[in-house]
Design a protein around this motif. Structure first.
Motif, PDB file in Angstrom:
ATOM      1  N   PHE A   1       0.841  -1.191   0.000  1.00 54.47           N
ATOM      2  CA  PHE A   1       0.000   0.000   0.000  1.00 54.47           C
ATOM      3  C   PHE A   1       0.882   1.248   0.000  1.00 54.47           C
ATOM      4  O   PHE A   1       1.892   1.304   0.696  1.00 54.47           O
ATOM      5  N   TYR A   2       0.487   2.260  -0.767  1.00 55.09           N
ATOM      6  CA  TYR A   2       1.143   3.560  -0.647  1.00 55.09           C
ATOM      7  C   TYR A   2       0.217   4.631  -1.190  1.00 55.09           C
ATOM      8  O   TYR A   2      -0.636   4.375  -2.038  1.00 55.09           O
ATOM      9  N   SER A   3       0.380   5.834  -0.679  1.00 58.09           N
ATOM     10  CA  SER A   3      -0.377   6.973  -1.197  1.00 58.09           C
ATOM     11  C   SER A   3       0.329   8.249  -0.771  1.00 58.09           C
ATOM     12  O   SER A   3       1.043   8.276   0.244  1.00 58.09           O
ATOM     13  N   ARG A   4       0.118   9.288  -1.554  1.00 61.50           N
ATOM     14  CA  ARG A   4       0.660  10.597  -1.174  1.00 61.50           C
ATOM     15  C   ARG A   4      -0.175  11.154  -0.039  1.00 61.50           C
ATOM     16  O   ARG A   4      -1.398  11.170  -0.089  1.00 61.50           O
ATOM     17  N   GLY A   5       0.505  11.592   1.011  1.00 62.34           N
ATOM     18  CA  GLY A   5      -0.187  12.147   2.165  1.00 62.34           C
ATOM     19  C   GLY A   5      -0.292  13.657   2.087  1.00 62.34           C
ATOM     20  O   GLY A   5      -0.216  14.260   1.014  1.00 62.34           O
ATOM     21  N   GLU A   6      -0.446  14.253   3.240  1.00 67.27           N
ATOM     22  CA  GLU A   6      -0.674  15.696   3.306  1.00 67.27           C
ATOM     23  C   GLU A   6       0.590  16.488   2.980  1.00 67.27           C
ATOM     24  O   GLU A   6       1.708  16.012   3.173  1.00 67.27           O
ATOM     25  N   ASP A   7       0.395  17.684   2.457  1.00 71.50           N
ATOM     26  CA  ASP A   7       1.517  18.591   2.221  1.00 71.50           C
ATOM     27  C   ASP A   7       2.042  19.101   3.564  1.00 71.50           C
ATOM     28  O   ASP A   7       1.308  19.213   4.545  1.00 71.50           O
ATOM     29  N   THR A   8       3.324  19.418   3.595  1.00 72.49           N
ATOM     30  CA  THR A   8       3.944  19.921   4.814  1.00 72.49           C
ATOM     31  C   THR A   8       4.516  21.306   4.569  1.00 72.49           C
ATOM     32  O   THR A   8       4.800  21.676   3.423  1.00 72.49           O
ATOM     33  N   PRO A   9       4.676  22.103   5.616  1.00 70.07           N
ATOM     34  CA  PRO A   9       5.299  23.418   5.452  1.00 70.07           C
ATOM     35  C   PRO A   9       6.686  23.276   4.847  1.00 70.07           C
ATOM     36  O   PRO A   9       7.460  22.401   5.226  1.00 70.07           O
ATOM     37  N   GLY A  10       6.991  24.099   3.889  1.00 68.40           N
ATOM     38  CA  GLY A  10       8.291  24.040   3.242  1.00 68.40           C
ATOM     39  C   GLY A  10       8.251  23.358   1.892  1.00 68.40           C
ATOM     40  O   GLY A  10       9.277  23.214   1.236  1.00 68.40           O
ATOM     41  N   GLY A  11       7.058  22.945   1.459  1.00 64.86           N
ATOM     42  CA  GLY A  11       6.928  22.415   0.113  1.00 64.86           C
ATOM     43  C   GLY A  11       7.047  20.913  -0.010  1.00 64.86           C
ATOM     44  O   GLY A  11       7.033  20.373  -1.116  1.00 64.86           O
ATOM     45  N   GLY A  12       7.202  20.204   1.104  1.00 61.92           N
ATOM     46  CA  GLY A  12       7.294  18.751   1.039  1.00 61.92           C
ATOM     47  C   GLY A  12       5.936  18.096   1.167  1.00 61.92           C
ATOM     48  O   GLY A  12       4.894  18.753   1.207  1.00 61.92           O
ATOM     49  N   TYR A  13       5.928  16.796   1.241  1.00 62.54           N
ATOM     50  CA  TYR A  13       4.697  16.055   1.494  1.00 62.54           C
ATOM     51  C   TYR A  13       5.055  14.699   2.078  1.00 62.54           C
ATOM     52  O   TYR A  13       6.198  14.245   2.008  1.00 62.54           O
ATOM     53  N   LEU A  14       4.073  14.087   2.686  1.00 67.71           N
ATOM     54  CA  LEU A  14       4.249  12.784   3.301  1.00 67.71           C
ATOM     55  C   LEU A  14       3.923  11.678   2.310  1.00 67.71           C
ATOM     56  O   LEU A  14       3.181  11.889   1.351  1.00 67.71           O
ATOM     57  N   MET A  15       4.485  10.500   2.529  1.00 69.30           N
ATOM     58  CA  MET A  15       4.062   9.301   1.813  1.00 69.30           C
ATOM     59  C   MET A  15       3.633   8.271   2.848  1.00 69.30           C
ATOM     60  O   MET A  15       4.397   7.928   3.745  1.00 69.30           O
ATOM     61  N   ASP A  16       2.397   7.833   2.748  1.00 67.17           N
ATOM     62  CA  ASP A  16       1.918   6.745   3.592  1.00 67.17           C
ATOM     63  C   ASP A  16       2.161   5.438   2.848  1.00 67.17           C
ATOM     64  O   ASP A  16       1.836   5.329   1.661  1.00 67.17           O
TER      65      ASP A  16
END
Length: 209
Positions: free
Chosen positions: A158-173
């Protein structure tokens, strides 16, 4: 360029196993005459793994069949992960190296593989740098979003793009599991990276012959 730790990006590990994998593990652990007790690998017969076409650090196409005849340690993660992925990969490689110290012939039969679930950021160059930071023996693979999805689906990841983070990054679940496959690409076991490199080495020694 070191992509192993990116302080501005957090990581959330996806802890629920895919239903098919959970069922296979439960069956292996709970049924009378469990496979491990009988000397059979815990994941014997599980529907995990299969063909893929991905890209290595040099932009060359790499297929699952290219590893025929080798045992394979396989982990899906992403290079911008600040903690769980590098920890898992580090322990995976520690176990591999410990086995090489005591059983070099067995270790020589194993190919460690890291597959990115973040093709948007993980270029072949970046994945190659990430892999080489842990071991020259570790192969890093990425691909197009379609190629990555096909591989993850075959490996029940399983994988999905998570929420955006301050500074222009994002999480991956994503699910974080190190699989061990046999020379014919058959699933054998999961490797206990949560218990450290010694435990990984012991599990490898149990199944690699």
């Amino acid at each position: 360029m070191n992509r192993i730790a990116m302080p501005h990006i957090r990581f959330r590990q996806f802890c629920a196993l895919p239903a098919t994998l959970a069922a296979a593990l439960a069956l292996a652990a709970c049924q009378p005459g469990a496979p491990e007790a009988a000397g059979e690998p815990p994941l014997a017969g599980a529907d995990i793994g299969g063909p893929f076409e991905l890209v290595n650090k040099d932009g060359e196409t790499v297929r699952w069949a290219d590893f025929d005849g080798q045992y394979r340690m396989v982990y899906f993660g992403f290079t911008y992960c600040p903690d769980i992925c590098p920890t898992d990969v580090q322990r995976m490689i520690q176990g591999y190296k410990k086995l090489a110290e005591t059983q070099p012939e067995a270790a020589a039969k194993i190919q460690p593989i890291f597959i990115s679930v973040d093709p948007e950021r993980d270029t072949p160059e970046i994945v190659g740098e990430f892999a080489s930071a842990f071991s020259d023996d570790l192969i890093g693979l990425t691909g197009t979003p379609e190629q990555v999805k096909a591989a993850a689906d075959n490996f029940r990841v399983f994988y999905s793009r998570g929420e955006d983070t301050p500074g222009g990054g994002y999480l991956m679940d994503h699910s974080a599991i190190v699989y061990l496959f046999g020379p014919d690409g058959e699933p054998l076991a999961t490797l206990p990276t949560d218990q450290g490199g010694d435990a990984v080495a012991a599990e490898l020694a149990k199944w690699v012959s």
